[in-house]
Write an enzyme that holds these catalytic residues in place. Structure first.
Site, mmCIF file in Angstrom:
data_model
loop_
_atom_site.group_PDB
_atom_site.id
_atom_site.type_symbol
_atom_site.label_atom_id
_atom_site.label_comp_id
_atom_site.label_asym_id
_atom_site.label_seq_id
_atom_site.Cartn_x
_atom_site.Cartn_y
_atom_site.Cartn_z
ATOM 1 N N SER A 125 -32.832 -70.340 -22.387
ATOM 2 C CA SER A 125 -33.668 -69.265 -21.844
ATOM 3 C C SER A 125 -35.146 -69.601 -21.974
ATOM 4 O O SER A 125 -35.558 -70.270 -22.928
ATOM 5 C CB SER A 125 -33.355 -67.989 -22.622
ATOM 6 O OG SER A 125 -34.312 -66.995 -22.363
ATOM 7 N N TYR A 150 -32.287 -63.022 -31.063
ATOM 8 C CA TYR A 150 -31.638 -63.556 -29.857
ATOM 9 C C TYR A 150 -32.331 -64.845 -29.416
ATOM 10 O O TYR A 150 -31.687 -65.871 -29.189
ATOM 11 C CB TYR A 150 -31.671 -62.524 -28.711
ATOM 12 C CG TYR A 150 -31.346 -63.159 -27.380
ATOM 13 C CD1 TYR A 150 -30.038 -63.507 -27.055
ATOM 14 C CD2 TYR A 150 -32.365 -63.470 -26.463
ATOM 15 C CE1 TYR A 150 -29.749 -64.138 -25.847
ATOM 16 C CE2 TYR A 150 -32.087 -64.099 -25.262
ATOM 17 C CZ TYR A 150 -30.778 -64.426 -24.961
ATOM 18 O OH TYR A 150 -30.498 -65.070 -23.771
ATOM 19 N N LYS A 154 -31.176 -69.177 -29.231
ATOM 20 C CA LYS A 154 -31.257 -70.147 -28.120
ATOM 21 C C LYS A 154 -31.928 -71.437 -28.597
ATOM 22 O O LYS A 154 -31.475 -72.538 -28.264
ATOM 23 C CB LYS A 154 -32.012 -69.550 -26.929
ATOM 24 C CG LYS A 154 -31.269 -68.415 -26.249
ATOM 25 C CD LYS A 154 -29.967 -68.887 -25.608
ATOM 26 C CE LYS A 154 -29.069 -67.774 -25.165
ATOM 27 N NZ LYS A 154 -27.734 -68.181 -24.754
HETATM 28 P P1 NAD Z 1 -23.399 -61.283 -19.795
HETATM 29 O O1 NAD Z 1 -23.377 -60.467 -21.037
HETATM 30 O O2 NAD Z 1 -23.279 -60.597 -18.488
HETATM 31 O O3 NAD Z 1 -22.283 -62.421 -19.873
HETATM 32 C C1 NAD Z 1 -21.866 -62.993 -21.083
HETATM 33 C C2 NAD Z 1 -20.348 -62.948 -21.120
HETATM 34 O O4 NAD Z 1 -19.905 -63.571 -22.329
HETATM 35 C C3 NAD Z 1 -19.790 -61.523 -21.132
HETATM 36 O O5 NAD Z 1 -18.792 -61.415 -20.132
HETATM 37 C C4 NAD Z 1 -19.197 -61.349 -22.539
HETATM 38 O O6 NAD Z 1 -18.066 -60.520 -22.522
HETATM 39 C C5 NAD Z 1 -18.875 -62.787 -22.903
HETATM 40 N N1 NAD Z 1 -18.880 -63.092 -24.347
HETATM 41 C C6 NAD Z 1 -19.838 -62.802 -25.267
HETATM 42 N N2 NAD Z 1 -19.492 -63.298 -26.469
HETATM 43 C C7 NAD Z 1 -18.297 -63.929 -26.299
HETATM 44 C C8 NAD Z 1 -17.429 -64.631 -27.158
HETATM 45 N N3 NAD Z 1 -17.688 -64.794 -28.475
HETATM 46 N N4 NAD Z 1 -16.278 -65.152 -26.654
HETATM 47 C C9 NAD Z 1 -15.972 -64.992 -25.340
HETATM 48 N N5 NAD Z 1 -16.753 -64.331 -24.473
HETATM 49 C C10 NAD Z 1 -17.899 -63.801 -24.958
HETATM 50 O O7 NAD Z 1 -24.753 -62.173 -19.843
HETATM 51 P P2 NAD Z 1 -25.431 -63.043 -18.709
HETATM 52 O O8 NAD Z 1 -26.666 -62.349 -18.294
HETATM 53 O O9 NAD Z 1 -24.419 -63.437 -17.704
HETATM 54 O O10 NAD Z 1 -25.875 -64.289 -19.583
HETATM 55 C C11 NAD Z 1 -25.083 -65.463 -19.667
HETATM 56 C C12 NAD Z 1 -25.774 -66.452 -20.574
HETATM 57 O O11 NAD Z 1 -27.089 -66.729 -20.080
HETATM 58 C C13 NAD Z 1 -25.974 -65.981 -22.002
HETATM 59 O O12 NAD Z 1 -25.820 -67.074 -22.871
HETATM 60 C C14 NAD Z 1 -27.397 -65.486 -22.014
HETATM 61 O O13 NAD Z 1 -27.955 -65.544 -23.305
HETATM 62 C C15 NAD Z 1 -28.048 -66.493 -21.094
HETATM 63 N N6 NAD Z 1 -29.286 -66.023 -20.454
HETATM 64 C C16 NAD Z 1 -29.285 -64.851 -19.762
HETATM 65 C C17 NAD Z 1 -30.457 -64.400 -19.160
HETATM 66 C C18 NAD Z 1 -30.511 -63.087 -18.435
HETATM 67 O O14 NAD Z 1 -31.607 -62.578 -18.205
HETATM 68 N N7 NAD Z 1 -29.391 -62.518 -18.003
HETATM 69 C C19 NAD Z 1 -31.615 -65.178 -19.249
HETATM 70 C C20 NAD Z 1 -31.580 -66.383 -19.965
HETATM 71 C C21 NAD Z 1 -30.391 -66.790 -20.560
HETATM 72 C C1 WQD Z 2 -39.433 -57.883 -17.180
HETATM 73 C C2 WQD Z 2 -40.775 -57.165 -17.074
HETATM 74 C C3 WQD Z 2 -41.210 -55.592 -18.833
HETATM 75 C C4 WQD Z 2 -38.075 -52.742 -17.926
HETATM 76 C C5 WQD Z 2 -35.652 -60.635 -20.924
HETATM 77 C C6 WQD Z 2 -35.433 -61.351 -22.231
HETATM 78 C C7 WQD Z 2 -35.473 -62.842 -22.015
HETATM 79 C C8 WQD Z 2 -34.511 -63.267 -20.911
HETATM 80 C C9 WQD Z 2 -34.719 -62.473 -19.679
HETATM 81 C C10 WQD Z 2 -32.384 -63.841 -21.859
HETATM 82 C C11 WQD Z 2 -41.494 -57.023 -18.414
HETATM 83 C C12 WQD Z 2 -41.102 -54.893 -17.512
HETATM 84 C C13 WQD Z 2 -38.916 -53.839 -17.886
HETATM 85 C C14 WQD Z 2 -38.600 -51.462 -17.613
HETATM 86 C C15 WQD Z 2 -40.743 -52.462 -17.243
HETATM 87 N N1 WQD Z 2 -33.149 -63.019 -21.279
HETATM 88 N N2 WQD Z 2 -40.221 -53.702 -17.560
HETATM 89 N N3 WQD Z 2 -39.925 -51.388 -17.280
HETATM 90 O O1 WQD Z 2 -38.412 -59.086 -21.016
HETATM 91 O O2 WQD Z 2 -39.010 -60.770 -19.203
HETATM 92 O O3 WQD Z 2 -36.922 -61.009 -20.412
HETATM 93 O O4 WQD Z 2 -34.673 -61.075 -19.986
HETATM 94 O O5 WQD Z 2 -32.583 -64.921 -22.317
HETATM 95 O O6 WQD Z 2 -35.146 -63.422 -23.229
HETATM 96 O O7 WQD Z 2 -36.467 -60.959 -23.136
HETATM 97 O O8 WQD Z 2 -37.135 -59.155 -18.814
HETATM 98 O O9 WQD Z 2 -36.362 -57.466 -17.220
HETATM 99 O O10 WQD Z 2 -36.686 -56.787 -19.637
HETATM 100 O O11 WQD Z 2 -38.688 -57.270 -18.231
HETATM 101 O O12 WQD Z 2 -41.936 -52.337 -16.953
HETATM 102 O O13 WQD Z 2 -37.909 -50.448 -17.660
HETATM 103 O O14 WQD Z 2 -40.520 -55.820 -16.641
HETATM 104 O O15 WQD Z 2 -42.241 -55.037 -19.608
HETATM 105 O O16 WQD Z 2 -42.846 -57.179 -18.189
HETATM 106 P P1 WQD Z 2 -37.982 -59.962 -19.920
HETATM 107 P P2 WQD Z 2 -37.120 -57.616 -18.474
#
Ligand code: NAD
Ligand code: WQD
Length: 342
Positions: A125, A150, A154
């Site tokens: 991330s 969290y 990562k």
């Molecule tokens: P999500 O929660 O929708 O998907 C994660 C899935 O993993 C879920 O279906 C959950 O049930 C499953 N899971 C969690 N722990 C588990 C375990 N121990 N065993 C088996 N299954 C398990 O999340 P997402 O948004 O699809 O994110 C996927 C990956 O990408 C994660 O590693 C997250 O940290 C990373 N990521 C997400 C974002 C984002 O903004 N969505 C950004 C950067 C990184």
């Molecule tokens: C985006 C912008 C908020 C909600 C998060 C995790 C990051 C990564 C991606 C996993 C910010 C603003 C939000 C609301 C708002 N995930 N906002 N009103 O914080 O950039 O990133 O998701 O790895 O680790 O921190 O994403 O969508 O929460 O916010 O104004 O109700 O929207 O302040 O500027 P963020 P977000």
């Protein structure tokens, strides 16, 4: 046909990636404990691809369950999405996050060694960069001390992968540092399904537009940015999903083992929160109810990716515009709610 194990494949990014893998002729096995997803997602994947992916309900931190999966299937590569991802919750329950996110990766790596699986793509991330001193961030931009447990998981997982690649002969890794994934599959059959009140911007917007939430709060308009709101690199989840297909292909073609590569996966362009809201209103022909409130603790001011490395070395590029992406998010919300009226 090569087989890819997709951990967390029922989740938001995992389900979109599963579709792209199937469409690129990979056989997939989804392992998910359904802690943040539900089995309905399989139906969506099937409707889009016309294929039923193998699904095993199992927990990646459970060695016995994982050993069974690895014993019963010949796996060529793994995409490890399974993790807990709520930043706020991780501050309240750090041990849950360290246990789930670290242990699941360690167990997967142990299984890879035991069962001679060499290739893994890891979901990292942009959170590892914190608030960078210079923009856009490249993969060489130094990581900052994590803002949350969290985020720390990562960074730690990247280190675990790097150390494993150095120590063991046959581990080949790509870590993809995602920026802000938003939107949904154009079919609106799969998308993001947050549990409870959404913490992220776009699901909050779509739930406000459909009437589940009264009003969106914009967290701050006094940042040092052109319009005062924060800037992020919002990427269409389908573009993000496609980067995994090229990453897997690269690992499978790479004869040089012990390699650990990191790629930024974003659009390369920053958009502000207010810009995103305006675009959402414009392309979906609606007015959103929102107000400006104070800053959210822990938010960084601005970040966006330099994606040169992914463009040049992976041959991957994000293709969707912010407008298309926000249309897909709204279409998904409407489709999901029309099918799930209580
Ligand atoms: P999500 O929660 O929708 O998907 C994660 C899935 O993993 C879920 O279906 C959950 O049930 C499953 N899971 C969690 N722990 C588990 C375990 N121990 N065993 C088996 N299954 C398990 O999340 P997402 O948004 O699809 O994110 C996927 C990956 O990408 C994660 O590693 C997250 O940290 C990373 N990521 C997400 C974002 C984002 O903004 N969505 C950004 C950067 C990184
Ligand atoms: C985006 C912008 C908020 C909600 C998060 C995790 C990051 C990564 C991606 C996993 C910010 C603003 C939000 C609301 C708002 N995930 N906002 N009103 O914080 O950039 O990133 O998701 O790895 O680790 O921190 O994403 O969508 O929460 O916010 O104004 O109700 O929207 O302040 O500027 P963020 P977000």
């Amino acid at each position: 046909m090569k087989t890819v194990l997709v951990t967390g494949g029922m989740g938001y990014i995992g389900s979109h990636t599963s579709v792209e893998l199937i469409n690129s002729n990979y056989k997939i096995i989804i392992v998910d404990n359904l802690s943040n997803s539900n089995k309905e997602v399989l139906k969506g994947i099937r409707e889009i691809t016309g294929k039923e992916p193998a699904f095993i309900k199992a927990d990646c931190t459970n060695e016995n369950e994982m050993n069974k999966v690895f014993s019963e299937h010949k796996i060529d590569a793994i995409i490890h999405f399974a993790a807990s991802k709520a930043v706020g919750e991780s501050v309240e329950k750090p041990l849950l996050y360290y246990k789930n996110n670290i242990n699941s990766l360690v167990v997967i790596l142990e299984m890879m060694r035991k069962h001679h699986v060499e290739n893994i793509v890891f979901s990292s991330s942009c959170t590892v960069y914190g608030q960078p001193d210079n923009l856009p961030v490249t993969e060489n931009t130094p990581r900052k001390e994590a803002e949350s447990p969290y985020g720390n998981t990562k960074s730690i997982c990247e280190d675990i992968l790097n150390d494993s690649c150095k120590a063991y002969d046959a581990i080949n890794t790509i870590a993809l540092r995602y920026f802000n994934p938003i939107g949904a599959h154009p079919s609106a059959l799969i998308g993001e399904l947050p549990i409870g009140v959404p913490a992220n911007l776009v699901p909050y917007i779509t739930q406000t537009a459909i009437g589940i939430r009264k009003e969106l709060s914009v967290f701050g308009n006094d940042y040092n940015t052109p319009d005062g709101s924060c800037i992020r690199d919002f990427i269409h989840v389908v573009d993000l999903a496609k980067s995994h297909v090229v990453a897997v292909r690269r690992l499978l073609n790479n004869k040089n083992k012990k390699s650990f590569k990191i790629f930024n996966i974003g659009t390369g362009k920053g958009a502000s929160v207010l810009e995103l809201i305006n675009t959402f209103e414009e392309v979906n022909h609606l007015k959103l109810s929102y107000k400006i409130v104070g800053r959210r603790e822990g938010d960084i001011e601005q970040i966006y990716a330099d994606v040169t490395l992914a463009n040049e070395e992976l041959g991957w590029k994000a293709e969707s515009s912010l407008a298309e992406t926000l249309q897909s998010a709204w279409k998904w919300e409407q489709n999901y709610r029309s099918k799930n009226k209580n």
